[in-house]
Design an enzyme around this catalytic site. Structure first.
Site, PDB file in Angstrom:
ATOM      1  N   ARG A  66       0.723  -1.186  -0.016  1.00 55.38           N
ATOM      2  CA  ARG A  66       0.095   0.006  -0.037  1.00 55.38           C
ATOM      3  C   ARG A  66       0.940   1.301   0.027  1.00 55.38           C
ATOM      4  O   ARG A  66       0.201   2.494  -0.349  1.00 55.38           O
ATOM      5  CB  ARG A  66      -1.041  -0.261   1.010  1.00 55.38           C
ATOM      6  CG  ARG A  66      -2.215  -0.719   0.837  1.00 55.38           C
ATOM      7  CD  ARG A  66      -2.979  -1.261   1.979  1.00 55.38           C
ATOM      8  NE  ARG A  66      -2.720  -2.419   2.637  1.00 55.38           N
ATOM      9  CZ  ARG A  66      -2.699  -2.882   3.745  1.00 55.38           C
ATOM     10  NH1 ARG A  66      -3.530  -2.261   4.706  1.00 55.38           N
ATOM     11  NH2 ARG A  66      -2.168  -3.874   4.090  1.00 55.38           N
ATOM     12  N   GLU A 103      12.984  -6.400   1.142  1.00 53.44           N
ATOM     13  CA  GLU A 103      14.230  -6.279   0.033  1.00 53.44           C
ATOM     14  C   GLU A 103      14.183  -5.115  -0.879  1.00 53.44           C
ATOM     15  O   GLU A 103      12.999  -4.354  -0.981  1.00 53.44           O
ATOM     16  CB  GLU A 103      14.163  -7.539  -1.125  1.00 53.44           C
ATOM     17  CG  GLU A 103      14.466  -8.906  -0.295  1.00 53.44           C
ATOM     18  CD  GLU A 103      14.222  -9.885  -1.354  1.00 53.44           C
ATOM     19  OE1 GLU A 103      15.054 -11.096  -1.209  1.00 53.44           O
ATOM     20  OE2 GLU A 103      13.769  -9.772  -2.368  1.00 53.44           O
TER      21      GLU A 103
END
Length: 172
Positions: A66, A103
């Site tokens: 989001r 990551e």
């Protein structure tokens, strides 16, 4: 900040009691995303805040998923780049990862570049803290962590280790 503009955004956050488990009041931003006027108002408010707070910024960093929805239009408005921080296994190329959870591509930011990290919600603060650690490994200068909603009772901002933090809406 205009109370009317803030109300327009707050009115589009829908509460869901007892989700994902009994006793939890989930704050859903789906109605905010569906309403083009309210969504534009949200981005306006965030843009006003970032412009007033930081005269020099290189990137908006958005957290999966989001944070991508608000981070990309915010970066576009500011005329700067957007850097995604993804969940494990979603990015190609050389990666910098943390706790096998998040990551970012290792060349996403250069040392000393100024970033604002964006997400929709700060609850316990674990994901935001992990993102901060990830960006610190790349030697980025984190100007602020920025969210739409803060669940104050969970004290997530305390986990950010004195990194500046801003939330547009706060709930207990």
């Amino acid at each position: 900040m205009s109370d009317e503009r803030l109300r327009r955004v707050r009115d589009r956050v829908r509460p869901f009691p007892d989700f994902p488990e009994p006793g939890v009041l989930f704050r859903d931003i789906s109605p905010l995303l569906k309403d083009p006027v309210a969504f534009r108002t949200l981005i306006d408010l965030l843009e006003d805040h970032v412009r007033a707070s930081f005269p020099k910024i290189d990137f908006i960093v958005g957290l999966d998923s989001r944070g991508f929805l608000i981070g990309t239009p915010l970066a576009q408005r500011l005329g700067i780049g957007f850097v995604p921080v993804r969940k494990k296994g979603k990015l190609p190329a050389a990666l910098c990862s943390l706790q096998a959870e998040l990551e970012v591509q290792s060349d996403a930011v250069e040392p000393g570049q100024k970033v604002v990290i964006v997400d929709d919600l700060l609850a316990t603060g674990g994901t935001m803290r992990a993102a901060c650690e990830l960006l610190k490994r790349l030697k980025a200068e984190i100007l602020e962590c920025l969210v739409i909603i803060e669940l104050k009772a969970l004290k997530g901002s305390e986990k950010l280790n004195s990194i500046p933090f801003y939330s547009l809406l706060q709930y207990d």
